[in-house]
Design an enzyme around this catalytic site. Structure first.
Site, PDB file in Angstrom:
ATOM      1  N   HIS A 188     -15.578  58.972   3.519  1.00 48.56           N
ATOM      2  CA  HIS A 188     -15.078  59.840   4.594  1.00 48.56           C
ATOM      3  C   HIS A 188     -14.301  59.027   5.620  1.00 48.56           C
ATOM      4  O   HIS A 188     -14.075  59.487   6.736  1.00 48.56           O
ATOM      5  CB  HIS A 188     -16.251  60.570   5.267  1.00 48.56           C
ATOM      6  CG  HIS A 188     -16.964  61.459   4.300  1.00 48.56           C
ATOM      7  ND1 HIS A 188     -16.722  62.805   4.202  1.00 48.56           N
ATOM      8  CD2 HIS A 188     -17.876  61.169   3.336  1.00 48.56           C
ATOM      9  CE1 HIS A 188     -17.470  63.325   3.244  1.00 48.56           C
ATOM     10  NE2 HIS A 188     -18.177  62.349   2.700  1.00 48.56           N
ATOM     11  N   GLU A 222     -15.518  31.940   3.064  1.00 46.89           N
ATOM     12  CA  GLU A 222     -15.700  30.589   3.595  1.00 46.89           C
ATOM     13  C   GLU A 222     -15.643  29.576   2.446  1.00 46.89           C
ATOM     14  O   GLU A 222     -15.252  28.433   2.629  1.00 46.89           O
ATOM     15  CB  GLU A 222     -17.038  30.466   4.349  1.00 46.89           C
ATOM     16  CG  GLU A 222     -17.091  29.250   5.260  1.00 46.89           C
ATOM     17  CD  GLU A 222     -18.211  29.303   6.289  1.00 46.89           C
ATOM     18  OE1 GLU A 222     -17.924  29.283   7.499  1.00 46.89           O
ATOM     19  OE2 GLU A 222     -19.384  29.372   5.890  1.00 46.89           O
ATOM     20  N   GLY A 274     -24.972  25.908   4.115  1.00 43.98           N
ATOM     21  CA  GLY A 274     -25.480  26.975   4.982  1.00 43.98           C
ATOM     22  C   GLY A 274     -25.453  28.344   4.323  1.00 43.98           C
ATOM     23  O   GLY A 274     -26.457  29.067   4.305  1.00 43.98           O
ATOM     24  N   LYS A 327     -13.890  25.776  16.880  1.00 46.41           N
ATOM     25  CA  LYS A 327     -15.115  25.298  17.543  1.00 46.41           C
ATOM     26  C   LYS A 327     -14.758  24.212  18.551  1.00 46.41           C
ATOM     27  O   LYS A 327     -15.225  24.242  19.698  1.00 46.41           O
ATOM     28  CB  LYS A 327     -16.024  24.633  16.490  1.00 46.41           C
ATOM     29  CG  LYS A 327     -17.089  25.478  15.905  1.00 46.41           C
ATOM     30  CD  LYS A 327     -18.062  24.547  15.149  1.00 46.41           C
ATOM     31  CE  LYS A 327     -18.619  25.196  13.919  1.00 46.41           C
ATOM     32  NZ  LYS A 327     -19.371  24.278  13.060  1.00 46.41           N
ATOM     33  N   LYS A 333     -29.401  24.422  10.565  1.00 49.06           N
ATOM     34  CA  LYS A 333     -29.425  23.206   9.748  1.00 49.06           C
ATOM     35  C   LYS A 333     -29.192  21.974  10.618  1.00 49.06           C
ATOM     36  O   LYS A 333     -29.926  21.008  10.566  1.00 49.06           O
ATOM     37  CB  LYS A 333     -28.334  23.345   8.682  1.00 49.06           C
ATOM     38  CG  LYS A 333     -28.273  22.226   7.685  1.00 49.06           C
ATOM     39  CD  LYS A 333     -27.294  22.607   6.579  1.00 49.06           C
ATOM     40  CE  LYS A 333     -26.933  21.405   5.731  1.00 49.06           C
ATOM     41  NZ  LYS A 333     -25.962  21.731   4.691  1.00 49.06           N
TER      42      LYS A 333
HETATM   43  C1  G6Q Z   1     -22.164  27.923   6.075  1.00 49.66           C
HETATM   44  C2  G6Q Z   1     -21.590  27.299   7.236  1.00 49.66           C
HETATM   45  C3  G6Q Z   1     -21.956  27.938   8.565  1.00 49.66           C
HETATM   46  C4  G6Q Z   1     -23.305  27.527   9.110  1.00 49.66           C
HETATM   47  C5  G6Q Z   1     -23.377  27.931  10.575  1.00 49.66           C
HETATM   48  C6  G6Q Z   1     -24.689  27.588  11.204  1.00 49.66           C
HETATM   49  O1  G6Q Z   1     -22.006  27.572   4.948  1.00 49.66           O
HETATM   50  O2  G6Q Z   1     -21.837  25.957   7.198  1.00 49.66           O
HETATM   51  O3  G6Q Z   1     -21.901  29.331   8.533  1.00 49.66           O
HETATM   52  O4  G6Q Z   1     -24.333  28.090   8.369  1.00 49.66           O
HETATM   53  O5  G6Q Z   1     -22.340  27.333  11.272  1.00 49.66           O
HETATM   54  O6  G6Q Z   1     -24.912  26.224  11.157  1.00 49.66           O
HETATM   55  P1  G6Q Z   1     -26.310  25.634  11.505  1.00 49.66           P
HETATM   56  O7  G6Q Z   1     -27.300  26.127  10.526  1.00 49.66           O
HETATM   57  O8  G6Q Z   1     -26.158  24.143  11.451  1.00 49.66           O
HETATM   58  O9  G6Q Z   1     -26.646  26.115  12.894  1.00 49.66           O
END
Ligand code: G6Q
Length: 544
Positions: free
Chosen positions: A381, A350, A264, A509, A204
């Site tokens: 198991h 999350e 995301g 991060k 994204k």
């Molecule tokens: C989901 C989060 C997170 C995100 C990833 C990847 O809701 O925001 O899991 O999807 O950090 O982010 P990008 O798509 O920006 O690389």
């Protein structure tokens, strides 16, 4: 407000708990032959059986009252209407619009967003058809392999769905690379041919460390194997960041966009689902959306007491906040759902793993449970011992299809019998009397029986839900995922927190970025704590 609703109704719910503590499910089932009929419902033919919970009609009445008082209907309508319900990021939450394929206009900031959504969906369809038919040609001709490079929400959904729908897979082979651990991409590159591979960079933001690192490695690999000028056609992008995709060298015609109002972990329904569409084709992808839309309609239109995601959420709140159970297991008796629990971990944990409410004040009750699980029968198991006899009670969701994808002798009958037996065993348990009787009948001597009996007792009264669907097809899968999404939404409303942000992932991060130069030996930073510095030093020593 939601916070006060849970607090206000807690005494009432705790009184129900006291009442429930005096009985158990086994007794309740034997007293009421209609218990299954009373505490099960269905959506589009899929049965949702929640009768094996520590509930009765009065508990359910109070829980539905909780949903009403918490404003669940109001927040649901606000979400579908595109109101800014993600307060900390000032965003609308409209993944539901991505599957509103035949629906009404959805207006954000005065603009109907449906035409843009449909435009991207059409572009994805056109590209998928071209790739699948071989019309879209790369250096080596038709694409045989697709590698989705993404992480978190840009990986878990497509990876889980592609695996779940393997029987519908008639497109190129799909691979998923997410981890910054070089092992992930190295193992994938070893399986593919550069000349016939398409890399999809799914991000994204198009800035995520892991994804950009893997994308650069993939580009380097192609540059080494192919002529530099041929590399571009081997890439597509899924992103909201056009500047980033262009700088990376991906043509706009192969960049599929989405929007800020798609979180995301809620994004597989749009561009992020391209790898799914390439694998199973646009028609099956449309079926996934159709299933999700059916769940949306059900969520919007069904009264709370019969509303599957609302019931899932309320039972979760009952188990978490009133009965005090800290984890929740998801146990699909469907081997192809082996990534479902991992997917739900992100969706649920999350979203609702928060310690402050929307107002920024600490919550005065527990929020999201730990979600975990593995497919049955394998789990039986392994860790089911703890679920049956451990000191913690673990509410479970069982999932099973009536019809298997393969008709292979007794396999499916055995799978179904195992699934139903587990929820039965958790519920009925085995009393000391029953154990004594059984051991006596086996001829064991009395002394040994006395010693062994406590180990063979099952407390029972352990809660579970069962989802029984016709077949794990694209529509059913879309519906299931959307039901869990709405469950998470409803729980977030009841807990009064923002399910749509994820600030908790930021600190690690940022610190990782700070540590990169130290780890690489390019810088020193004595301000770090002794453990972190000690580990960096030890790492350097071991590297020598
Ligand atoms: C989901 C989060 C997170 C995100 C990833 C990847 O809701 O925001 O899991 O999807 O950090 O982010 P990008 O798509 O920006 O690389």
């Amino acid at each position: 407000m939601s916070k006060s609703a849970l607090k206000a109704l807690s005494p009432d719910l705790k009184a129900h708990k006291k009442r429930m503590d005096k009985t158990n499910m086994r007794k309740m089932f034997s007293k009421d032959e209609k218990r299954f009929a009373k505490f099960s419902t269905s959506i589009e033919g899929m049965v949702f059986d929640y009768s094996k919970n520590r509930i009765d009609a009065n508990v359910m009445k109070s829980l539905v009252k909780l949903a009403k008082q918490a404003g669940v209907e109001d927040y649901r309508d606000k979400m579908f209407a595109g109101e800014v319900i993600n307060g900390t990021e000032k965003r609308a939450v409209l993944h539901t619009a991505l599957r509103n394929t035949k629906g009404e206009p959805v207006v954000v900031d005065g603009k109907d967003i449906m035409p843009d959504i449909q435009k991207v969906l059409r572009a994805m369809g056109k590209f998928s058809n071209a790739v699948r038919s071989g019309k879209y040609q790369v250096t080596g001709g038709k694409i045989t392999d697709v590698v989705n490079i993404g992480i978190g929400g840009s990986d878990l959904g497509p990876a889980m769905v592609t695996l779940a729908l393997a029987p519908y897979h008639n497109g190129p082979n799909c691979h998923f690379v997410s981890n910054v651990d070089g092992a992930d991409i190295a193992d994938t590159l070893a399986k593919i041919e550069p000349a016939t591979t398409l890399f999809i960079i799914a991000s994204k933001t198009f800035t995520t460390q892991e994804t950009m690192t893997n994308a650069n490695t993939a580009r380097e690999w192609l540059r080494k194997k192919l002529k530099k000028k041929d590399v571009g056609v081997h890439f597509a992008a899924l992103s909201t960041n056009l500047k980033g995709t262009r700088e990376f060298g991906i043509e706009d015609s192969r960049t599929f966009g989405f929007w800020d109002w798609v979180g995301g972990r809620y994004s597989l329904w749009g561009a992020i689902g391209l790898s799914i569409m390439l694998a199973v084709g646009p028609k099956n992808f449309a079926k996934i959306l159709e299933g999700a839309q059916a769940a949306d309609t059900h969520f919007k239109e069904t009264k709370l007491s019969d509303n599957v995601p609302v019931l899932m959420a309320l039972l979760g709140v009952w188990n978490r906040n009133i009965l005090g159970f800290a984890t929740h297991a998801v146990l699909p008796y469907d081997n192809r759902l082996s990534r479902f629990a991992a997917y739900l971990q992100q969706l649920d944990m999350e979203s609702n793993g928060k310690r402050v409410g929307m107002n920024g004040k600490p919550l005065k009750y527990s929020s999201g449970a730990v979600v975990w699980g593995e497919p049955g029968t394998n789990g039986q198991h392994a860790f089911y011992q703890l679920i049956h006899q451990g000191t913690d009670v673990i509410p479970c969701d069982f999932l099973i299809a009536a019809k298997p994808q393969e008709n292979l002798g007794d396999h499916h009958a055995l799978l179904v019998a195992n699934c139903f037996a587990q929820s039965e065993a958790l519920m009925v348990g085995k009393t000391q009397d029953e154990v004594f009787k059984e051991l006596n009948a086996s001829g064991m001597d009395a002394k040994d029986i006395k010693k062994l009996a406590p180990h063979k007792v099952f407390e029972g009264n352990r809660p579970s839900n069962t989802f029984l669907y016709e077949k794990l097809d694209p529509k059913t899968l879309g519906m299931l995922i959307a039901l869990y999404e709405h469950k998470v939404h409803v729980q977030g409303v009841i807990w009064g927190l923002n399910s749509y942000d994820q600030w908790g992932v930021e600190l690690g991060k940022a610190l990782a970025n700070q540590l990169v130069p130290l780890v690489k030996g390019d810088a020193k930073d004595k301000s770090k704590d002794a453990s972190t510095l000690g580990l960096v030093d030890a790492f350097h020593l071991l590297q020598k």
